[in-house]
Motif scaffolding. Structure first.
Motif, PDB file in Angstrom:
ATOM      1  N   ILE A  46       0.856  -1.189   0.000  1.00 18.47           N
ATOM      2  CA  ILE A  46       0.000   0.000   0.000  1.00 18.47           C
ATOM      3  C   ILE A  46       0.889   1.236   0.000  1.00 18.47           C
ATOM      4  O   ILE A  46       1.759   1.392   0.856  1.00 18.47           O
ATOM      5  CB  ILE A  46      -0.962  -0.009   1.195  1.00 18.47           C
ATOM      6  CG1 ILE A  46      -1.960  -1.160   1.007  1.00 18.47           C
ATOM      7  CG2 ILE A  46      -1.674   1.338   1.339  1.00 18.47           C
ATOM      8  CD1 ILE A  46      -2.987  -1.290   2.086  1.00 18.47           C
ATOM      9  N   THR A  47       0.630   2.131  -0.970  1.00 19.32           N
ATOM     10  CA  THR A  47       1.434   3.340  -1.135  1.00 19.32           C
ATOM     11  C   THR A  47       0.680   4.621  -0.779  1.00 19.32           C
ATOM     12  O   THR A  47       1.293   5.678  -0.664  1.00 19.32           O
ATOM     13  CB  THR A  47       1.932   3.445  -2.585  1.00 19.32           C
ATOM     14  OG1 THR A  47       0.796   3.459  -3.460  1.00 19.32           O
ATOM     15  CG2 THR A  47       2.839   2.273  -2.939  1.00 19.32           C
ATOM     16  N   ASP A  48      -0.640   4.541  -0.619  1.00 20.08           N
ATOM     17  CA  ASP A  48      -1.448   5.723  -0.312  1.00 20.08           C
ATOM     18  C   ASP A  48      -2.855   5.254   0.053  1.00 20.08           C
ATOM     19  O   ASP A  48      -3.223   4.102  -0.199  1.00 20.08           O
ATOM     20  CB  ASP A  48      -1.504   6.661  -1.522  1.00 20.08           C
ATOM     21  CG  ASP A  48      -1.940   8.076  -1.179  1.00 20.08           C
ATOM     22  OD1 ASP A  48      -2.161   8.378   0.014  1.00 20.08           O
ATOM     23  OD2 ASP A  48      -2.053   8.892  -2.116  1.00 20.08           O
ATOM     24  N   ASN A  74       3.590   9.889   0.216  1.00 23.43           N
ATOM     25  CA  ASN A  74       2.181   9.833   0.609  1.00 23.43           C
ATOM     26  C   ASN A  74       1.965   9.272   2.012  1.00 23.43           C
ATOM     27  O   ASN A  74       0.994   9.621   2.668  1.00 23.43           O
ATOM     28  CB  ASN A  74       1.387   8.976  -0.383  1.00 23.43           C
ATOM     29  CG  ASN A  74       1.453   9.533  -1.777  1.00 23.43           C
ATOM     30  OD1 ASN A  74       1.338  10.730  -1.990  1.00 23.43           O
ATOM     31  ND2 ASN A  74       1.661   8.664  -2.739  1.00 23.43           N
ATOM     32  N   LEU A  75       2.830   8.373   2.440  1.00 21.40           N
ATOM     33  CA  LEU A  75       2.740   7.754   3.763  1.00 21.40           C
ATOM     34  C   LEU A  75       4.042   8.013   4.511  1.00 21.40           C
ATOM     35  O   LEU A  75       5.088   7.503   4.123  1.00 21.40           O
ATOM     36  CB  LEU A  75       2.532   6.238   3.668  1.00 21.40           C
ATOM     37  CG  LEU A  75       1.257   5.712   3.029  1.00 21.40           C
ATOM     38  CD1 LEU A  75       1.263   4.189   3.042  1.00 21.40           C
ATOM     39  CD2 LEU A  75       0.037   6.241   3.736  1.00 21.40           C
ATOM     40  N   THR A  92      -1.977   3.656  13.042  1.00 13.82           N
ATOM     41  CA  THR A  92      -2.913   4.777  13.015  1.00 13.82           C
ATOM     42  C   THR A  92      -2.242   5.970  12.343  1.00 13.82           C
ATOM     43  O   THR A  92      -1.076   6.273  12.608  1.00 13.82           O
ATOM     44  CB  THR A  92      -3.351   5.143  14.442  1.00 13.82           C
ATOM     45  OG1 THR A  92      -3.910   3.981  15.062  1.00 13.82           O
ATOM     46  CG2 THR A  92      -4.395   6.249  14.432  1.00 13.82           C
ATOM     47  N   PHE A  93      -2.998   6.629  11.468  1.00 14.48           N
ATOM     48  CA  PHE A  93      -2.509   7.769  10.692  1.00 14.48           C
ATOM     49  C   PHE A  93      -3.400   8.986  10.901  1.00 14.48           C
ATOM     50  O   PHE A  93      -4.559   8.858  11.260  1.00 14.48           O
ATOM     51  CB  PHE A  93      -2.547   7.456   9.184  1.00 14.48           C
ATOM     52  CG  PHE A  93      -1.633   6.378   8.739  1.00 14.48           C
ATOM     53  CD1 PHE A  93      -0.336   6.667   8.360  1.00 14.48           C
ATOM     54  CD2 PHE A  93      -2.067   5.062   8.671  1.00 14.48           C
ATOM     55  CE1 PHE A  93       0.520   5.668   7.922  1.00 14.48           C
ATOM     56  CE2 PHE A  93      -1.225   4.054   8.232  1.00 14.48           C
ATOM     57  CZ  PHE A  93       0.073   4.353   7.856  1.00 14.48           C
ATOM     58  N   ARG A  94      -2.825  10.172  10.625  1.00 15.63           N
ATOM     59  CA  ARG A  94      -3.602  11.404  10.514  1.00 15.63           C
ATOM     60  C   ARG A  94      -3.294  12.012   9.156  1.00 15.63           C
ATOM     61  O   ARG A  94      -2.144  12.049   8.726  1.00 15.63           O
ATOM     62  CB  ARG A  94      -3.263  12.406  11.604  1.00 15.63           C
ATOM     63  CG  ARG A  94      -4.090  13.705  11.466  1.00 15.63           C
ATOM     64  CD  ARG A  94      -3.795  14.724  12.528  1.00 15.63           C
ATOM     65  NE  ARG A  94      -4.166  14.292  13.849  1.00 15.63           N
ATOM     66  CZ  ARG A  94      -5.378  14.442  14.406  1.00 15.63           C
ATOM     67  NH1 ARG A  94      -6.353  14.986  13.694  1.00 15.63           N
ATOM     68  NH2 ARG A  94      -5.607  14.060  15.632  1.00 15.63           N
ATOM     69  N   ARG A  95      -4.333  12.508   8.501  1.00 15.01           N
ATOM     70  CA  ARG A  95      -4.182  13.157   7.192  1.00 15.01           C
ATOM     71  C   ARG A  95      -3.801  14.618   7.395  1.00 15.01           C
ATOM     72  O   ARG A  95      -4.529  15.378   8.039  1.00 15.01           O
ATOM     73  CB  ARG A  95      -5.485  13.050   6.405  1.00 15.01           C
ATOM     74  CG  ARG A  95      -5.471  13.727   5.061  1.00 15.01           C
ATOM     75  CD  ARG A  95      -4.672  12.965   4.075  1.00 15.01           C
ATOM     76  NE  ARG A  95      -4.796  13.591   2.759  1.00 15.01           N
ATOM     77  CZ  ARG A  95      -4.156  13.202   1.713  1.00 15.01           C
ATOM     78  NH1 ARG A  95      -3.355  12.161   1.773  1.00 15.01           N
ATOM     79  NH2 ARG A  95      -4.315  13.812   0.575  1.00 15.01           N
ATOM     80  N   SER A 101       1.004  19.469   3.238  1.00 15.05           N
ATOM     81  CA  SER A 101       1.716  18.431   2.480  1.00 15.05           C
ATOM     82  C   SER A 101       0.818  17.338   1.907  1.00 15.05           C
ATOM     83  O   SER A 101       1.285  16.522   1.137  1.00 15.05           O
ATOM     84  CB  SER A 101       2.789  17.771   3.341  1.00 15.05           C
ATOM     85  OG  SER A 101       2.178  17.001   4.356  1.00 15.05           O
ATOM     86  N   ALA A 102      -0.444  17.267   2.305  1.00 15.58           N
ATOM     87  CA  ALA A 102      -1.385  16.277   1.769  1.00 15.58           C
ATOM     88  C   ALA A 102      -0.867  14.852   1.873  1.00 15.58           C
ATOM     89  O   ALA A 102      -0.901  14.086   0.925  1.00 15.58           O
ATOM     90  CB  ALA A 102      -1.762  16.606   0.327  1.00 15.58           C
ATOM     91  N   ARG A 103      -0.364  14.479   3.037  1.00 10.75           N
ATOM     92  CA  ARG A 103       0.137  13.121   3.240  1.00 10.75           C
ATOM     93  C   ARG A 103      -0.480  12.535   4.496  1.00 10.75           C
ATOM     94  O   ARG A 103      -1.060  13.227   5.309  1.00 10.75           O
ATOM     95  CB  ARG A 103       1.653  13.109   3.341  1.00 10.75           C
ATOM     96  CG  ARG A 103       2.180  13.800   4.592  1.00 10.75           C
ATOM     97  CD  ARG A 103       3.688  13.742   4.741  1.00 10.75           C
ATOM     98  NE  ARG A 103       4.337  14.454   3.670  1.00 10.75           N
ATOM     99  CZ  ARG A 103       5.502  14.093   3.148  1.00 10.75           C
ATOM    100  NH1 ARG A 103       6.159  13.069   3.620  1.00 10.75           N
ATOM    101  NH2 ARG A 103       6.041  14.774   2.168  1.00 10.75           N
TER     102      ARG A 103
END
Length: 112
Positions: A46-48, A74-75, A92-95, A101-103
């Motif tokens: 997974i790249t994005d 992207n990640l 866990t991620f935050r956008r 930066s939109a990542r």
């Protein structure tokens, strides 16, 4: 997702909605989801994550060891290294807002 603005600050609430990624999708959609389950039947990198919103918090849970999260533009992963997911591990991620930066930035992980 509900958004409201008041006196210059912005509040965003997200329902606890979940989805299962399409098998072998390297950029699964996370629209209206706070939890994404990965159940790939073969090796998948997974790249994005597609269709995320600014500030969205996303928990990704693997149900097996067939998925790798790829550190990229992207990640942003801790240690700048890919994560080989194991069964029932989570990240866990935050956008980050597009204006910055939109990542997706990793904020926590639990590797089993």
């Amino acid at each position: 997702i509900m958004e409201g603005e008041n006196l210059g600050w912005k509040m965003q609430m997200q329902r606890n909605a979940w989805a299962t990624a399409t098998d072998a999708d390297t950029t699964p959609t996370v629209a209206n989801s706070s939890t994404l389950y990965l159940a790939n039947t073969g090796a998948t990198s997974i790249t994005d994550f597609d269709n995320g919103t600014e500030g969205q918090i996303l928990e990704v849970i693997a149900t097996n060891a067939n998925t790798t999260l790829v550190h990229s533009a992207n990640l942003t992963l801790t240690g700048s290294a890919n994560i080989a997911m194991t069964a029932y591990s989570s990240v866990t991620f935050r956008r980050v807002p597009t204006s910055i930066s939109a990542r997706w930035v990793e904020i926590a992980r639990s590797i089993k």
